[in-house]
Write an enzyme that holds these catalytic residues in place. Structure first.
Site, PDB file in Angstrom:
ATOM      1  N   SER A 222       0.856  -1.430  -0.081  1.00  0.00           N
ATOM      2  CA  SER A 222      -0.501  -0.016  -0.105  1.00  0.00           C
ATOM      3  C   SER A 222       0.718   0.553  -0.497  1.00  0.00           C
ATOM      4  CB  SER A 222      -0.944  -0.002   1.241  1.00  0.00           C
ATOM      5  OG  SER A 222      -0.239  -0.390   1.881  1.00  0.00           O
ATOM      6  N   GLU A 243       6.627  -0.283  -5.219  1.00  0.00           N
ATOM      7  CA  GLU A 243       5.674  -0.694  -6.403  1.00  0.00           C
ATOM      8  C   GLU A 243       4.483  -0.284  -5.509  1.00  0.00           C
ATOM      9  OE1 GLU A 243       5.232  -0.705  -9.573  1.00  0.00           O
ATOM     10  OE2 GLU A 243       7.293  -1.663  -9.795  1.00  0.00           O
ATOM     11  N   CYS A 277      -3.370  -5.343  -7.983  1.00  0.00           N
ATOM     12  CA  CYS A 277      -2.991  -3.125  -8.103  1.00  0.00           C
ATOM     13  C   CYS A 277      -2.700  -2.788  -9.107  1.00  0.00           C
ATOM     14  CB  CYS A 277      -1.365  -3.382  -8.026  1.00  0.00           C
ATOM     15  SG  CYS A 277      -0.713  -4.830  -8.965  1.00  0.00           S
TER      16      CYS A 277
HETATM   17  P1  NAD Z   1       0.510  -3.490   3.282  1.00  0.00           P
HETATM   18  O1  NAD Z   1       1.357  -2.242   2.564  1.00  0.00           O
HETATM   19  O2  NAD Z   1      -0.319  -3.412   3.619  1.00  0.00           O
HETATM   20  O3  NAD Z   1       1.552  -4.769   3.624  1.00  0.00           O
HETATM   21  C1  NAD Z   1       2.473  -4.574   2.169  1.00  0.00           C
HETATM   22  C2  NAD Z   1       3.882  -5.822   2.465  1.00  0.00           C
HETATM   23  O4  NAD Z   1       4.551  -4.319   4.046  1.00  0.00           O
HETATM   24  C3  NAD Z   1       3.219  -6.895   4.170  1.00  0.00           C
HETATM   25  O5  NAD Z   1       4.396  -8.207   3.734  1.00  0.00           O
HETATM   26  C4  NAD Z   1       3.061  -6.181   5.002  1.00  0.00           C
HETATM   27  O6  NAD Z   1       3.511  -6.776   6.646  1.00  0.00           O
HETATM   28  C5  NAD Z   1       4.352  -5.112   5.164  1.00  0.00           C
HETATM   29  N1  NAD Z   1       4.739  -3.801   6.179  1.00  0.00           N
HETATM   30  C6  NAD Z   1       3.697  -3.534   7.036  1.00  0.00           C
HETATM   31  N2  NAD Z   1       4.164  -2.128   7.672  1.00  0.00           N
HETATM   32  C7  NAD Z   1       5.611  -1.999   7.390  1.00  0.00           C
HETATM   33  C8  NAD Z   1       6.676  -0.897   7.616  1.00  0.00           C
HETATM   34  N3  NAD Z   1       6.291  -0.158   8.461  1.00  0.00           N
HETATM   35  N4  NAD Z   1       7.835  -1.645   7.057  1.00  0.00           N
HETATM   36  C9  NAD Z   1       8.325  -2.643   6.245  1.00  0.00           C
HETATM   37  N5  NAD Z   1       6.791  -3.659   5.116  1.00  0.00           N
HETATM   38  C10 NAD Z   1       5.999  -3.799   6.155  1.00  0.00           C
HETATM   39  O7  NAD Z   1       0.023  -4.078   1.683  1.00  0.00           O
HETATM   40  P2  NAD Z   1      -1.044  -5.102   1.142  1.00  0.00           P
HETATM   41  O8  NAD Z   1      -2.388  -4.799   1.840  1.00  0.00           O
HETATM   42  O9  NAD Z   1      -0.370  -6.657   1.774  1.00  0.00           O
HETATM   43  O10 NAD Z   1      -1.472  -5.359   0.226  1.00  0.00           O
HETATM   44  C11 NAD Z   1      -2.507  -4.595  -1.479  1.00  0.00           C
HETATM   45  C12 NAD Z   1      -1.629  -2.903  -1.314  1.00  0.00           C
HETATM   46  O11 NAD Z   1      -0.475  -3.025  -2.530  1.00  0.00           O
HETATM   47  C13 NAD Z   1      -2.736  -2.294  -1.940  1.00  0.00           C
HETATM   48  O12 NAD Z   1      -3.135  -1.016  -2.044  1.00  0.00           O
HETATM   49  C14 NAD Z   1      -1.854  -2.682  -3.587  1.00  0.00           C
HETATM   50  O13 NAD Z   1      -2.521  -1.754  -4.693  1.00  0.00           O
HETATM   51  C15 NAD Z   1      -0.754  -2.581  -3.677  1.00  0.00           C
HETATM   52  N6  NAD Z   1       0.038  -3.417  -4.973  1.00  0.00           N
HETATM   53  C16 NAD Z   1       0.401  -2.665  -5.243  1.00  0.00           C
HETATM   54  C17 NAD Z   1       1.359  -3.659  -6.554  1.00  0.00           C
HETATM   55  C18 NAD Z   1       2.175  -3.356  -7.156  1.00  0.00           C
HETATM   56  O14 NAD Z   1       2.613  -3.390  -8.602  1.00  0.00           O
HETATM   57  N7  NAD Z   1       2.142  -1.414  -7.604  1.00  0.00           N
HETATM   58  C19 NAD Z   1       1.349  -5.078  -6.537  1.00  0.00           C
HETATM   59  C20 NAD Z   1       0.073  -5.324  -5.490  1.00  0.00           C
HETATM   60  C21 NAD Z   1      -0.262  -4.883  -4.858  1.00  0.00           C
END
Ligand code: NAD
Length: 469
Positions: A222, A243, A277
């Site tokens: 995110s 990303e 995404c």
């Molecule tokens: P998220 O940001 O909640 O979590 C992603 C990862 O980050 C997880 O492994 C989580 O444990 C980790 N994380 C959480 N806090 C962190 C921190 N402070 N430091 C480092 N790592 C941390 O996202 P999500 O809910 O798992 O995924 C959904 C989001 O991802 C949506 O917004 C979607 O659009 C986006 N996404 C983007 C792409 C792209 O290619 N641009 C692809 C897939 C998903």
């Protein structure tokens, strides 16, 4: 023991520090995934750092051969991997879902192995000579989300390994088993210490970002978490590829054949039950074809079976978790309350197990409605009516994210002109969301920075060095 059972048994644990994993379609317990402590995650980084020099010393040819052997291992275990993915993430085996995702892992490994090295001679004019090389960074931290937990992990792991880095990979806490299963299979082919899993929550991810021995973080997730990572990266000037979230617009011009484009429009929006995404998340349709496009979409969407992933008939599944179900539910209710027209769906069966939200199409919605301007990340598409193309382009560009977008028209040149005016990292014409291992992919605005895939992806997984003279 069948392949699924033995692979699952090899990655689950009865240790105290573990997380129960439930099937999002049935609520059944699938297994228990181990969780690392911060000290164990730091030790994983140390082991990856120790293994890096020998891995880099193998050279491109040998590392590429190892990546092909890793692809062979994934291929050999593809059905077991697809079943674990389907049970934990919820996505069906069929359609553009679990088997498709595991297949993409194999393709990305192979193409990344075969992509030419980015090294180039930049000046050779008789008086000056300079070459640009791309060297390993060291240890790369790979942090992934829960929607495409295997494919996105490979997008980070494959180029990082190819360029001579070692990797500590942190799967999402929602899809630990998928991440662990993939890494276990890859490790059948990789030397010890080259790829290490660090299962845990966001705190383990934050620990990787803060660890001075991690030279680069490749993050997909995110925008909110991306911003935290940017701040945390300042301490060690850690390199980042980000990303992040998207809210992709599609613009349908008045010259389309609605029935001919309806299936592509549907999958652009509903791939992986909308949890993608770069899925089509808001559709702007010209008034001349508005009702015909809505009708054609309803017809396609009504014919797509949704249910338990392991049932071969299904192509749509549940949302992966209750948190995401609540987001989708809230946004559909906001649209309904505003007077928008629910063409299909919007009526989840709340008394049944699983986080199922039916495929939902919403018409005559105000372009400022929350369902349009927030990322729904689920099986819901708002369809906005427009009459003035400039206004549609302004609306498409009106948000602070810019991952993908699409333009739909019978006239390719006209579509390309519109595409050039859209603020997004990729603009597809007459399709949405397709990715290719040689075509660079990345976002603009708050969808992140840095490119993945192809030669640009290899450059992003390394540090440039000029040899001058
Ligand atoms: P998220 O940001 O909640 O979590 C992603 C990862 O980050 C997880 O492994 C989580 O444990 C980790 N994380 C959480 N806090 C962190 C921190 N402070 N430091 C480092 N790592 C941390 O996202 P999500 O809910 O798992 O995924 C959904 C989001 O991802 C949506 O917004 C979607 O659009 C986006 N996404 C983007 C792409 C792209 O290619 N641009 C692809 C897939 C998903």
């Amino acid at each position: 023991m069948p392949a699924y059972d033995s692979l699952l048994a090899s990655i689950t644990t009865d240790a105290v520090s573990a997380r129960d994993v439930f099937d999002p379609a049935t609520g059944e317990l699938i297994g228990r995934a181990p969780l690392l402590t911060s000290a164990e995650a730091d030790a994983a980084v140390d082991r990856a750092a120790d293994a890096q020099a020998a891995w880099a010393a193998l050279g491109h040819e040998e590392r590429s051969a190892v990546l092909h052997r890793a692809a062979d291992a994934v291929e050999a275990q593809s059905e077991a991997l697809a079943q674990i993915l389907s049970r934990e993430q919820g996505k069906p085996l069929n359609g553009p879902n679990a088997r498709f995702e595991v297949g993409a892992c194999v393709s990305w490994l192979r193409v990344t192995a075969d992509t030419p090295t980015p090294t180039q001679v930049v000046v050779d004019d008789g008086s000056d000579y300079a070459e640009l090389h791309y060297r390993p960074i060291g240890v790369v931290g790979a942090i992934t989300p829960w929607n495409w937990p295997m494919m996105i992990a490979i997008w980070q792991i494959a180029p990082a390994l190819r360029m001579g880095n070692t990797v500590v990979a942190k799967p999402s806490e929602y899809t630990l088993l998928s991440g662990l299963a993939l890494i276990a299979v890859l490790n059948e082919a990789l030397p010890s210490g080259v790829l290490i899993a660090a299962p845990g929550d966001g705190g383990i991810g934050a620990g990787l970002v803060a660890n001075a021995a991690v030279g680069k973080i490749m993050f997909t997730g995110s925008t909110a978490t991306g911003k935290k990572i940017i701040e945390a990266s300042a301490g060690n000037v850690t390199r980042l590829t980000l990303e992040l979230g998207g809210n992709d617009a599609g613009i349908v011009l008045p010259d389309v054949d609605p029935e001919a484009i309806a299936e592509q429009l549907f999958w652009g929006a509903f791939i992986n039950t909308g949890q993608t995404c770069a899925a089509l998340k808001r559709l702007y349709v010209h008034d001349d074809v508005y009702e015909a496009v809505c009708d054609a979409l309803v017809e396609v969407a009504s014919s797509m079976p949704m249910g338990i992933g392991l049932d071969e008939a299904n192509v749509l599944g549940p949302l992966q978790n209750a948190m995401q179900f609540d987001v989708v539910d809230r946004l559909v209710e906001a649209a309904r309350r505003s007077g928008a027209r629910v063409l299909l769906g919007g009526d989840p069966k709340r008394d049944q197990p699983g986080h199922f939200y039916p495929a939902t199409l919403i018409a005559d919605i105000d372009p400022t409605n929350d369902l349009v301007v927030e990322e729904q990340f689920g099986p819901v598409l708002p369809i906005v009516r427009y009459t003035d193309l400039d206004e549609a382009i302004t609306l498409a560009n009106g948000l602070d994210v810019g991952l993908g977008a699409s333009v739909w028209s019978a006239d390719r040149d006209r579509a390309r002109d519109v595409a050039a005016r859209i603020e997004a990292g990729t603009v597809w014409i007459n399709s949405h969301g397709g990715v290719h291992p040689m075509i660079p992919f990345g976002g603009v605005k708050q969808s992140g920075y840095g490119l993945e895939f192809g030669v640009d992806g290899l450059k992003a997984a390394s540090v440039p060095q000029v040899i001058n003279g």
